[in-house]
Design an enzyme around this catalytic site. Structure first.
Site, PDB file in Angstrom:
ATOM      1  N   CYS A 135       0.849  -1.198   0.000  1.00 36.35           N
ATOM      2  CA  CYS A 135       0.000   0.000   0.000  1.00 36.35           C
ATOM      3  C   CYS A 135       0.879   1.239   0.000  1.00 36.35           C
ATOM      4  CB  CYS A 135      -0.932   0.099   1.212  1.00 36.35           C
ATOM      5  SG  CYS A 135      -2.049  -1.284   1.390  1.00 36.35           S
ATOM      6  N   ARG A 151       3.007   0.152  -5.451  1.00 34.56           N
ATOM      7  CA  ARG A 151       2.915  -0.486  -4.142  1.00 34.56           C
ATOM      8  C   ARG A 151       1.612  -1.264  -3.957  1.00 34.56           C
ATOM      9  NH1 ARG A 151       6.666   1.928  -0.679  1.00 34.56           N
ATOM     10  NH2 ARG A 151       5.539   1.072   1.073  1.00 34.56           N
ATOM     11  N   TRP A 190      -2.963  -2.510  -1.588  1.00 30.92           N
ATOM     12  CA  TRP A 190      -2.684  -3.914  -1.873  1.00 30.92           C
ATOM     13  C   TRP A 190      -3.392  -4.676  -0.764  1.00 30.92           C
ATOM     14  CZ3 TRP A 190      -0.285  -8.191   0.360  1.00 30.92           C
ATOM     15  CH2 TRP A 190       0.040  -9.236  -0.529  1.00 30.92           C
ATOM     16  N   ASN A 236      -0.881   1.911   5.909  1.00 30.85           N
ATOM     17  CA  ASN A 236      -0.081   0.870   5.265  1.00 30.85           C
ATOM     18  C   ASN A 236       0.476  -0.014   6.364  1.00 30.85           C
ATOM     19  OD1 ASN A 236       1.725  -0.653   3.720  1.00 30.85           O
ATOM     20  ND2 ASN A 236       3.316   0.927   3.798  1.00 30.85           N
ATOM     21  N   GLY A 237       0.174  -1.313   6.310  1.00 30.80           N
ATOM     22  CA  GLY A 237       0.688  -2.214   7.346  1.00 30.80           C
ATOM     23  C   GLY A 237      -0.414  -3.168   7.774  1.00 30.80           C
ATOM     24  N   GLU A 288      16.106 -16.408 -12.383  1.00 26.84           N
ATOM     25  CA  GLU A 288      15.618 -15.046 -12.589  1.00 26.84           C
ATOM     26  C   GLU A 288      14.734 -14.971 -13.844  1.00 26.84           C
ATOM     27  OE1 GLU A 288      15.262 -12.547 -10.900  1.00 26.84           O
ATOM     28  OE2 GLU A 288      15.115 -10.848 -12.268  1.00 26.84           O
ATOM     29  N   LYS A 298      10.837 -13.843 -13.842  1.00 27.24           N
ATOM     30  CA  LYS A 298      10.331 -12.744 -14.683  1.00 27.24           C
ATOM     31  C   LYS A 298       9.142 -13.223 -15.490  1.00 27.24           C
ATOM     32  CE  LYS A 298      11.757 -10.152 -13.114  1.00 27.24           C
ATOM     33  NZ  LYS A 298      12.759  -9.851 -12.148  1.00 27.24           N
ATOM     34  N   GLU A 357       5.971 -13.937 -13.230  1.00 29.73           N
ATOM     35  CA  GLU A 357       5.301 -12.823 -12.554  1.00 29.73           C
ATOM     36  C   GLU A 357       4.574 -11.898 -13.513  1.00 29.73           C
ATOM     37  OE1 GLU A 357       7.576  -9.987 -10.198  1.00 29.73           O
ATOM     38  OE2 GLU A 357       9.302 -10.280 -11.476  1.00 29.73           O
ATOM     39  N   HIS A 374      16.138 -35.356 -12.778  1.00 26.63           N
ATOM     40  CA  HIS A 374      15.676 -35.903 -11.501  1.00 26.63           C
ATOM     41  C   HIS A 374      14.251 -35.458 -11.180  1.00 26.63           C
ATOM     42  CE1 HIS A 374      19.685 -37.472 -10.798  1.00 26.63           C
ATOM     43  NE2 HIS A 374      20.129 -36.316 -11.265  1.00 26.63           N
ATOM     44  N   LYS A 403       5.282  -3.796  -5.638  1.00 25.09           N
ATOM     45  CA  LYS A 403       6.743  -3.663  -5.730  1.00 25.09           C
ATOM     46  C   LYS A 403       7.408  -3.798  -4.362  1.00 25.09           C
ATOM     47  CE  LYS A 403      10.349  -2.003  -8.329  1.00 25.09           C
ATOM     48  NZ  LYS A 403      10.766  -3.217  -9.058  1.00 25.09           N
TER      49      LYS A 403
HETATM   50  O1  M6R Z   1      12.599  -4.627  -2.703  1.00 28.47           O
HETATM   51  P1  M6R Z   1      13.215  -5.999  -2.632  1.00 28.47           P
HETATM   52  O2  M6R Z   1      14.418  -6.150  -3.493  1.00 28.47           O
HETATM   53  O3  M6R Z   1      13.463  -6.443  -1.227  1.00 28.47           O
HETATM   54  O4  M6R Z   1      12.099  -6.959  -3.221  1.00 28.47           O
HETATM   55  C1  M6R Z   1      12.275  -8.340  -3.235  1.00 28.47           C
HETATM   56  C2  M6R Z   1      11.248  -9.015  -4.109  1.00 28.47           C
HETATM   57  O5  M6R Z   1       9.951  -8.723  -3.661  1.00 28.47           O
HETATM   58  C3  M6R Z   1      11.371  -8.596  -5.567  1.00 28.47           C
HETATM   59  O6  M6R Z   1      12.649  -8.834  -6.066  1.00 28.47           O
HETATM   60  C4  M6R Z   1      10.344  -9.338  -6.429  1.00 28.47           C
HETATM   61  O7  M6R Z   1      10.665 -10.696  -6.468  1.00 28.47           O
HETATM   62  C5  M6R Z   1      10.294  -8.725  -7.826  1.00 28.47           C
HETATM   63  N1  M6R Z   1       8.938  -8.441  -8.188  1.00 28.47           N
HETATM   64  C6  M6R Z   1      10.865  -9.597  -8.869  1.00 28.47           C
HETATM   65  O8  M6R Z   1      10.777  -9.036 -10.125  1.00 28.47           O
END
Ligand code: M6R
Length: 617
Positions: free
Chosen positions: A2, A27, A77, A107-108, A490, A494, A497, A513, A612
């Site tokens: 949020c 956020r 969020w 937020n929280g 990675e 990507k 997500e 395996h 994010k």
């Molecule tokens: O802000 P941070 O680097 O701590 O965030 C960690 C993850 O939430 C972040 O890398 C997330 O996996 C991304 N959306 C990946 O693209």
């Protein structure tokens, strides 16, 4: 997660709040809302869905709405309660017959909200939402109705709350004031002339100010148009110097790109350049004196991080172990924090977080403190929570990243960890100085090599051929060995997500395996070949998937002829020294995820269910 914003001062209140929310939408984007305070009451607007929905509603409001001089805003969020209008913030409390209304954004997570809800219900309060936040609105409204000032009512309310929060509130009883406080969730005050601001993060306000004050845990901020007062919950005034951020407002605009993710992929050469500048000399020697650490006393390193940052940590481990010959463990922060980690004051804990706000990473830092570790934060966000929890900070200088999918911050995290590995190697005398410098000189070429990778992939037809391999796909398998394994992880992250396709990243040799059972024509294999012996081994593993009907996309050096023989699509990368291989190999995977998601008609910058900054555990 949020995002919250607050404003007090002039008639551009609605403009500032909406712009702030626009810049905080990363956020959370389940719903958004505003509350404005005027002497004759509050005005609110709330809408489910992205901020554009709220913008449409706000656009239809009358002139009165736009003449208000204080207000708060929220982009959500969802944690407690579905994304409905009733659950959208701001939440209000008080009002006739008990007294003036207040509006709150939060937020929280309020952990004791159920008990407070029961208690308030027993006193006759009616709840209109399923949120944990509404208890704050009622407690605050009750305090104001009983004659407390907004600040006094906030302090009384905070004393009842358990959990994490950044809250901001306005009241019709004090329309020239915005109050706020925080415990564990982020909050900054922006300083203006005749106006002042609040936000979850500095990037919300870059169009209006670059001067900020941190609000620390347990502090309350009272803003008017001409003053900002910080105090502790028990009423002690706090004096704090403002800090200035060097991010520009333009950095959070699209600048002609269709999406932030695409823009941020293209910004990677500049981001790398900025991260290396001043730290890596032309002769390849590293200068990390900014850390103020004696790196020679360290006997082991624990890296803690989440998501993409965890993948950067895996690449950091490989460089640290290879170059500095120091044992390194890499842990997902949410596991580390509850895992009773072992260490001592000779352990360096490297906490990687783009946002510097990730709750689990912050908790992992706290766990490390428990055994006396020294903590180094690798973060992209100046002034973020982690910068204040760590003993030293290595800033990645990628500039603000808006797309939810991390791109340029990943590459800069890897570069920062490489710098650390040079520093530790030098301090320990683990390798001849000249050998480390030679690798350092190679790293200096990373901006240019990543630029070349971007150019190579721009060749007409390349990406569309790769996307074609995904036609009808139901999942994907990303394979790599050695340094290419974290790259495979990675790439898979990507893809899943932003395109919502199930994707697994696997060590190529481990594939037989289990995951090989996934392979058929609807499960493309994305192979990151790398170079040397491991390339040969990976190629053999890919052959095994081809024999089982897999369609293959290979990320291969531009002169790798064999790749073209097994793959339907080859995404070329420039030939580079070993240390640069993960950096250049990640770029095609970012583009691949981007184009597959676009082909599926999805919003790459705001994928569903994600935000994010992950400020809940
Ligand atoms: O802000 P941070 O680097 O701590 O965030 C960690 C993850 O939430 C972040 O890398 C997330 O996996 C991304 N959306 C990946 O693209």
């Amino acid at each position: 997660m949020c995002g919250i914003v607050g404003y007090v001062g002039g008639e551009r209140c609605v403009e500032v709040l909406m712009e702030g929310l626009r810049n905080l939408e990363y956020r959370g984007y389940d719903s958004a809302g505003l509350a404005l305070a005027g002497p004759d009451g509050l005005r609110t607007a709330r809408e489910v869905g992205p901020l554009n929905n709220l913008a449409g509603t706000v656009g239809q409001r009358d002139g009165d709405f736009f003449s208000m001089r204080s207000g708060v805003g929220h982009t959500r969020w969802a944690t407690h309660g579905r994304p409905t209008e009733a659950n959208a913030h701001p939440h209000t409390g008080g009002g006739a017959p008990v007294g003036p209304e207040v509006a709150v954004v939060h937020n929280g997570i309020i952990e004791n909200h159920a008990e407070l809800r029961d208690e308030l219900r027993a006193r006759g309060f009616e709840f209109r939402s399923e949120t944990d936040t509404e208890v704050i609105a009622h407690l605050l409204g009750e305090g104001v109705a009983a004659g407390s000032s907004l600040k006094e009512a906030l302090v009384e309310t905070l004393q009842r709350l358990q959990g994490s929060f950044a809250v901001a509130a306005v009241s019709a009883a004090e329309p020239e004031t915005v109050v706020a406080a925080r415990h564990q969730s982020p909050l900054v005050v922006g300083l203006g002339e005749g106006e002042n601001f609040l936000a979850s993060a500095v990037q919300a306000l870059l169009g209006y100010t670059r001067r900020f004050l941190f609000v620390e845990n347990g502090e309350v901020a009272v803003l008017t148009g001409t003053s900002v007062e910080l105090s502790t919950l028990d009423g002690r005034p706090v004096e704090r110097d403002p800090f200035e951020v060097d991010w520009s407002a333009e950095a959070i605009e699209l600048g002609g790109y269709e999406d932030f993710m695409l823009k941020e992929i293209h910004e990677q050469p500049a981001a790398l350049q900025a991260t290396l500048a001043g730290r890596l000399d032309a002769d390849g020697s590293v200068d990390l004196s900014e850390l103020g650490f004696d790196l020679s006393g360290i006997e082991r390193i624990d890296v803690v991080a989440c998501g993409t940052a965890y993948h950067a940590g895996l690449l950091g481990k490989s460089a640290l172990e290879r170059l500095a010959r120091i044992p390194v463990e890499v842990a997902v922060a949410s596991e580390y924090r509850y895992g009773d980690p072992v260490g001592d004051e000779k352990t360096l804990v490297v906490a990687i977080s783009q946002s510097g706000e990730t709750t689990d990473t912050l908790a992992a830092v706290e766990a490390a403190r428990g055994f006396g570790a020294r903590v180094l934060a690798v973060t992209n966000t100046q002034g973020s929570l982690i910068t204040r929890e760590a003993d030293a900070v290595l800033l990645t200088k990628a500039g603000p990243e808006v797309g939810v999918a991390a791109t340029k911050t990943f590459l800069t995290q890897v570069a920062a960890l490489y710098l650390l590995s040079f520093g530790v190697a030098e301090a320990r005398g683990a390798r001849p100085v000249e050998e480390i410098k030679e690798i350092g000189r190679a790293l200096r070429r990373s901006p240019e090599k990543v630029e070349e990778a971007i150019e190579l992939l721009g060749e007409p037809g390349l990406m569309s051929a790769a996307v074609g391999v995904f036609a009808g796909a139901r999942c994907a398998l990303f394979l790599g060995r050695g340094q290419s394994f974290p790259v495979a992880l990675e790439g898979a992250l990507k893809l899943k997500e932003i395109s919502y396709l199930p994707a697994e990243g696997y060590p190529a040799g481990e594939m037989k395996h289990g995951p090989i059972a996934l392979v058929d024509e609807q499960c493309p294999v994305v192979a990151i070949l790398g170079e040397g012996t491991l390339r040969e081994k990976t190629l053999s593993n890919v052959e095994e998937t081809v024999a089982r009907g897999a369609r293959v996309i290979a990320v291969a050096n531009e002169d790798d002829v064999a790749a073209g023989r097994i793959a339907q699509s080859v995404l070329p990368v420039p030939n580079v020294p070993q240390i640069l291989s993960p950096l250049v190999s990640t770029v095609p995977l970012q583009f691949l995820a981007y184009h597959v998601a676009k082909a599926r008609g999805l919003d790459v910058d705001k994928p569903r269910n994600l935000a994010k900054s992950v400020t809940v555990e």
